[in-house]
Design a protein around this motif. Sequence first.
Motif, PDB file in Angstrom:
ATOM      1  N   ALA A  49       4.975   1.287  24.002  1.00 19.60           N
ATOM      2  CA  ALA A  49       5.566   2.561  24.408  1.00 19.60           C
ATOM      3  C   ALA A  49       7.089   2.465  24.381  1.00 19.60           C
ATOM      4  CB  ALA A  49       5.091   2.953  25.802  1.00 19.60           C
ATOM      5  N   ARG A  50       7.751   3.560  23.954  1.00 17.19           N
ATOM      6  CA  ARG A  50       9.215   3.581  23.875  1.00 17.19           C
ATOM      7  C   ARG A  50       9.855   4.126  25.152  1.00 17.19           C
ATOM      8  NH1 ARG A  50      11.610   2.973  18.871  1.00 17.19           N
ATOM      9  NH2 ARG A  50      10.182   1.890  17.470  1.00 17.19           N
ATOM     10  N   GLY A  51       9.038   4.697  26.026  1.00 15.71           N
ATOM     11  CA  GLY A  51       9.602   5.249  27.243  1.00 15.71           C
ATOM     12  C   GLY A  51       8.535   5.686  28.213  1.00 15.71           C
ATOM     13  N   VAL A  52       8.962   5.978  29.458  1.00 15.55           N
ATOM     14  CA  VAL A  52       8.048   6.401  30.520  1.00 15.55           C
ATOM     15  C   VAL A  52       8.641   7.612  31.237  1.00 15.55           C
ATOM     16  CG1 VAL A  52       6.926   5.757  32.677  1.00 15.55           C
ATOM     17  CG2 VAL A  52       7.164   4.058  30.860  1.00 15.55           C
ATOM     18  N   LEU A  53       7.837   8.664  31.349  1.00 11.16           N
ATOM     19  CA  LEU A  53       8.216   9.883  32.067  1.00 11.16           C
ATOM     20  C   LEU A  53       7.239  10.131  33.198  1.00 11.16           C
ATOM     21  CD1 LEU A  53       8.988  12.550  29.309  1.00 11.16           C
ATOM     22  CD2 LEU A  53      10.559  11.853  31.123  1.00 11.16           C
ATOM     23  N   ARG A  54       7.736  10.518  34.366  1.00 10.81           N
ATOM     24  CA  ARG A  54       6.861  10.924  35.460  1.00 10.81           C
ATOM     25  C   ARG A  54       6.452  12.379  35.244  1.00 10.81           C
ATOM     26  NH1 ARG A  54       5.840   6.057  38.057  1.00 10.81           N
ATOM     27  NH2 ARG A  54       7.796   4.938  38.386  1.00 10.81           N
ATOM     28  N   LYS A  55       5.274  12.718  35.690  1.00 18.42           N
ATOM     29  CA  LYS A  55       4.784  14.081  35.491  1.00 18.42           C
ATOM     30  C   LYS A  55       5.545  15.117  36.317  1.00 18.42           C
ATOM     31  CE  LYS A  55       0.066  13.348  33.872  1.00 18.42           C
ATOM     32  NZ  LYS A  55      -1.385  13.554  34.113  1.00 18.42           N
ATOM     33  N   ASP A  56       6.307  14.645  37.297  1.00 19.66           N
ATOM     34  CA  ASP A  56       7.035  15.594  38.135  1.00 19.66           C
ATOM     35  C   ASP A  56       8.484  15.803  37.672  1.00 19.66           C
ATOM     36  OD1 ASP A  56       8.000  13.108  38.770  1.00 19.66           O
ATOM     37  OD2 ASP A  56       7.543  13.211  40.907  1.00 19.66           O
ATOM     38  N   VAL A  57       8.827  15.326  36.460  1.00 17.15           N
ATOM     39  CA  VAL A  57      10.200  15.513  35.981  1.00 17.15           C
ATOM     40  C   VAL A  57      10.408  16.957  35.519  1.00 17.15           C
ATOM     41  CG1 VAL A  57      10.471  13.121  35.259  1.00 17.15           C
ATOM     42  CG2 VAL A  57       9.639  14.811  33.618  1.00 17.15           C
ATOM     43  N   ALA A  58      11.666  17.364  35.439  1.00 23.12           N
ATOM     44  CA  ALA A  58      11.995  18.715  34.998  1.00 23.12           C
ATOM     45  C   ALA A  58      11.674  18.884  33.518  1.00 23.12           C
ATOM     46  CB  ALA A  58      13.473  18.990  35.250  1.00 23.12           C
TER      47      ALA A  58
END
Length: 210
Positions: free
Chosen positions: A86-95
């Motif tokens: 994976a190249r990155g991680v985002l939380r589901k609560d981000v804008a």
Amino acid sequence: MLWGLSKLIDGEKPRMEVVGTARSCEEALAKVDQLIPDVILLDLDLDGKNALDILPALVLNQKSRVLILTAERKQATLDMAVLRGARGVLRKDVAAEQVLKAIEKTHRGELWLDRETLGRVFGELMSPVAAPKPSPETEKYAALTAKEQKIIQSIVEGSGASNKALAQRLFISEHTLCNHLTSIYHKLDVSNRLELYVYAIKHQLGNPQS
């Protein structure tokens, strides 16, 4: 969530658009092979299955880049996702704008990771792999001289041959053979030729390939 993300991304046309969606690991693998998308926005939970298992396969085409979008809070799991491609991680609560920005940067080949995650992952990659510790029996055998190993091989091959016959085969005196045997017994912790023979057969010490 899937519907909302699709609307968000398609709202950015022609800069980016959704080329396909999947609700299971099997469907995701099939769609990737068919569509070869530039960026894969991947939830780690796909229909109750852990998408970590398919992550390496998703990036095999060398074109698709994976960006994790997840509610997972276990840092070890997220680090593993990065280690698997994976190249990155985002939380589901981000804008919403953060989601779009992360997709864009991932598409450009950049990483979307915080400094702490990056440090841990690089630390893991740079850590030397510990060599497997040799077994005690391997260490014992390694302590034998080349001549002693040759004697063991001759004992295995000759099984019931007398010391005199073994000495003749090895082109040494019977006295020298006895001295070597005493050293071998001590190093392998055996008491006599019979025990040595059993030990050698058990640990395959007399085989040419050992």
